[in-house]
Design a protein around this motif. Sequence first.
Motif, PDB file in Angstrom:
ATOM      1  N   GLY A 149       0.791  -1.223   0.000  1.00 10.00           N
ATOM      2  CA  GLY A 149       0.000   0.000   0.000  1.00 10.00           C
ATOM      3  C   GLY A 149       0.819   1.267   0.000  1.00 10.00           C
ATOM      4  O   GLY A 149       0.271   2.358  -0.140  1.00 10.00           O
ATOM      5  N   GLY A 150       2.133   1.159   0.145  1.00 15.56           N
ATOM      6  CA  GLY A 150       2.993   2.334   0.136  1.00 15.56           C
ATOM      7  C   GLY A 150       3.359   2.762  -1.274  1.00 15.56           C
ATOM      8  O   GLY A 150       2.989   2.120  -2.262  1.00 15.56           O
ATOM      9  N   GLY A 151       4.108   3.853  -1.367  1.00 17.36           N
ATOM     10  CA  GLY A 151       4.476   4.380  -2.674  1.00 17.36           C
ATOM     11  C   GLY A 151       5.314   3.418  -3.490  1.00 17.36           C
ATOM     12  O   GLY A 151       5.096   3.240  -4.697  1.00 17.36           O
ATOM     13  N   ILE A 152       6.297   2.770  -2.859  1.00 21.37           N
ATOM     14  CA  ILE A 152       7.122   1.785  -3.558  1.00 21.37           C
ATOM     15  C   ILE A 152       6.291   0.553  -3.885  1.00 21.37           C
ATOM     16  O   ILE A 152       6.392  -0.024  -4.973  1.00 21.37           O
ATOM     17  CB  ILE A 152       8.337   1.394  -2.693  1.00 21.37           C
ATOM     18  N   LEU A 285       2.580  16.724   6.535  1.00 18.87           N
ATOM     19  CA  LEU A 285       2.796  15.416   5.916  1.00 18.87           C
ATOM     20  C   LEU A 285       3.848  14.621   6.686  1.00 18.87           C
ATOM     21  O   LEU A 285       3.716  13.403   6.859  1.00 18.87           O
ATOM     22  CB  LEU A 285       3.220  15.577   4.461  1.00 18.87           C
ATOM     23  N   HIS A 286       4.895  15.292   7.145  1.00 17.64           N
ATOM     24  CA  HIS A 286       5.913  14.606   7.937  1.00 17.64           C
ATOM     25  C   HIS A 286       5.300  14.045   9.219  1.00 17.64           C
ATOM     26  O   HIS A 286       5.579  12.909   9.608  1.00 17.64           O
ATOM     27  CB  HIS A 286       7.057  15.570   8.271  1.00 17.64           C
ATOM     28  N   ARG A 287       4.473  14.847   9.879  1.00 18.49           N
ATOM     29  CA  ARG A 287       3.831  14.370  11.118  1.00 18.49           C
ATOM     30  C   ARG A 287       2.907  13.195  10.827  1.00 18.49           C
ATOM     31  O   ARG A 287       2.882  12.215  11.576  1.00 18.49           O
ATOM     32  CB  ARG A 287       3.051  15.515  11.767  1.00 18.49           C
ATOM     33  N   ARG A 288       2.147  13.295   9.758  1.00 18.98           N
ATOM     34  CA  ARG A 288       1.240  12.203   9.402  1.00 18.98           C
ATOM     35  C   ARG A 288       2.007  10.927   9.070  1.00 18.98           C
ATOM     36  O   ARG A 288       1.594   9.825   9.431  1.00 18.98           O
ATOM     37  CB  ARG A 288       0.375  12.622   8.209  1.00 18.98           C
ATOM     38  N   SER A 289       3.115  11.076   8.374  1.00 20.71           N
ATOM     39  CA  SER A 289       3.919   9.902   8.033  1.00 20.71           C
ATOM     40  C   SER A 289       4.431   9.210   9.284  1.00 20.71           C
ATOM     41  O   SER A 289       4.382   7.978   9.401  1.00 20.71           O
ATOM     42  CB  SER A 289       5.092  10.319   7.137  1.00 20.71           C
ATOM     43  N   GLU A 290       4.899   9.989  10.234  1.00 16.86           N
ATOM     44  CA  GLU A 290       5.425   9.405  11.473  1.00 16.86           C
ATOM     45  C   GLU A 290       4.314   8.758  12.300  1.00 16.86           C
ATOM     46  O   GLU A 290       4.588   7.880  13.116  1.00 16.86           O
ATOM     47  CB  GLU A 290       6.156  10.481  12.263  1.00 16.86           C
ATOM     48  N   ALA A 291       3.073   9.166  12.053  1.00 15.36           N
ATOM     49  CA  ALA A 291       1.936   8.558  12.745  1.00 15.36           C
ATOM     50  C   ALA A 291       1.339   7.403  11.947  1.00 15.36           C
ATOM     51  O   ALA A 291       0.336   6.808  12.355  1.00 15.36           O
ATOM     52  CB  ALA A 291       0.854   9.616  12.997  1.00 15.36           C
ATOM     53  N   GLY A 292       1.920   7.081  10.797  1.00 17.66           N
ATOM     54  CA  GLY A 292       1.420   5.989   9.970  1.00 17.66           C
ATOM     55  C   GLY A 292       0.192   6.338   9.166  1.00 17.66           C
ATOM     56  O   GLY A 292      -0.588   5.457   8.788  1.00 17.66           O
ATOM     57  N   ASP A 293       0.022   7.620   8.846  1.00 11.61           N
ATOM     58  CA  ASP A 293      -1.205   8.079   8.185  1.00 11.61           C
ATOM     59  C   ASP A 293      -0.948   8.518   6.739  1.00 11.61           C
ATOM     60  O   ASP A 293      -1.476   9.508   6.272  1.00 11.61           O
ATOM     61  CB  ASP A 293      -1.812   9.247   8.976  1.00 11.61           C
ATOM     62  N   ILE A 294      -0.101   7.786   6.027  1.00  3.95           N
ATOM     63  CA  ILE A 294       0.192   8.117   4.630  1.00  3.95           C
ATOM     64  C   ILE A 294      -0.077   6.882   3.781  1.00  3.95           C
ATOM     65  O   ILE A 294       0.343   5.778   4.117  1.00  3.95           O
ATOM     66  CB  ILE A 294       1.664   8.548   4.450  1.00  3.95           C
ATOM     67  N   ARG A 295      -0.783   7.066   2.664  1.00  8.47           N
ATOM     68  CA  ARG A 295      -0.993   5.983   1.712  1.00  8.47           C
ATOM     69  C   ARG A 295      -0.501   6.396   0.334  1.00  8.47           C
ATOM     70  O   ARG A 295      -0.730   7.509  -0.114  1.00  8.47           O
ATOM     71  CB  ARG A 295      -2.482   5.626   1.600  1.00  8.47           C
ATOM     72  N   GLY A 296       0.181   5.491  -0.356  1.00 10.31           N
ATOM     73  CA  GLY A 296       0.572   5.732  -1.745  1.00 10.31           C
ATOM     74  C   GLY A 296       1.477   6.939  -1.887  1.00 10.31           C
ATOM     75  O   GLY A 296       2.216   7.310  -0.993  1.00 10.31           O
ATOM     76  N   LYS A 297       1.387   7.583  -3.056  1.00  7.59           N
ATOM     77  CA  LYS A 297       2.266   8.705  -3.367  1.00  7.59           C
ATOM     78  C   LYS A 297       1.515  10.023  -3.257  1.00  7.59           C
ATOM     79  O   LYS A 297       0.397  10.171  -3.750  1.00  7.59           O
ATOM     80  CB  LYS A 297       2.807   8.558  -4.792  1.00  7.59           C
ATOM     81  N   ILE A 298       2.163  11.000  -2.610  1.00  6.12           N
ATOM     82  CA  ILE A 298       1.608  12.318  -2.432  1.00  6.12           C
ATOM     83  C   ILE A 298       2.459  13.315  -3.206  1.00  6.12           C
ATOM     84  O   ILE A 298       3.677  13.377  -3.032  1.00  6.12           O
ATOM     85  CB  ILE A 298       1.549  12.715  -0.949  1.00  6.12           C
ATOM     86  N   ILE A 299       1.804  14.080  -4.082  1.00  6.39           N
ATOM     87  CA  ILE A 299       2.467  15.088  -4.900  1.00  6.39           C
ATOM     88  C   ILE A 299       2.489  16.410  -4.126  1.00  6.39           C
ATOM     89  O   ILE A 299       1.488  16.796  -3.506  1.00  6.39           O
ATOM     90  CB  ILE A 299       1.729  15.249  -6.225  1.00  6.39           C
TER      91      ILE A 299
END
Length: 302
Positions: A149-152, A285-299
């Motif tokens: 589910g991540g960008g890679i 976005l950095h805070r959300r990423s550290e909280a596990g709240d990022i899906r896929g790729k964000i432009i």
Amino acid sequence: MRAARIHQYGDANMIRIDDLARPAPGPGQVLIQVAATSFNPTEAALRSGMLRDLTPTELPLTLGWDVAGTITQLGDGVPAHAVGDRVIGMIGAAAAEFAVADATAVVAAPVTIPLADAAALPLAGLTAWQVIERAGLTEGERVLVNGAGGGIGGFAVQLAKRAGAWVIATAGPRSTQAVRRQGADHVIDYTATPLADAVDGRVDVVLNLVPLNQAQATAVAALARPGGRVVSATNVIVAPSGVTATHVVADNDPVHLAALVGLVDRGAVTVDISERRTLDDLATLHRRSEAGDIRGKIIIRP
């Protein structure tokens, strides 16, 4: 120009939007007007200082590894590009309105998707390409993509399917449909089922794309059959006897990137954009990423 920079390591509050002079390209370089960069979770680790030994940098540091944009100026000795060319690359310092890059590090952008969306391709796409290449997949092999589910992961699923693999993918509920669209044959909701219980028998290849603690890494590696392979883009994983383990750090290979662009333009690989944001959203976005709240790729647009 505006640029997102850190002047010291620390939490996301360290990210500042600075006003800087527009850079000028040196010999062998090009100046790019940035259409977009993209967010990569490893940038949060870079900002925090966790990667200072692995990737030494000078502060202040402009963030952003991916770039998509238009060449506006050439340095001396750049025969391969022209002003007005639309390009992408993995260059660094791309979270800005303009960025300088070595001319050899950028390639022609895809023509079938918006230029800004193409910023999702370099780091994540190259990592997936090189993980698949290192795995040496053959047709009919059972492959587990851990972190689909991540960008890679989105690119890894698609490239594994192109290699003829039968793909088992782990993803959370919000990513399940996207991962299925990308070609996964079976999707495991890792939030509901332990991975070892959900995988039906051992697999030929494990592709690990998420950070793991030691116990998790051991459990994931144990899912590979004797004679199988484990390829990780995050942790160095020690595999059990009879299983080959490889660690991959993305190499900025323009030949690989141009090949990915060709696949995108032929419709063989899709670029899934989950969100579109601006530089002013970067700290969030950095805070959300550290909280596990990022899906896929964000432009991220300048």
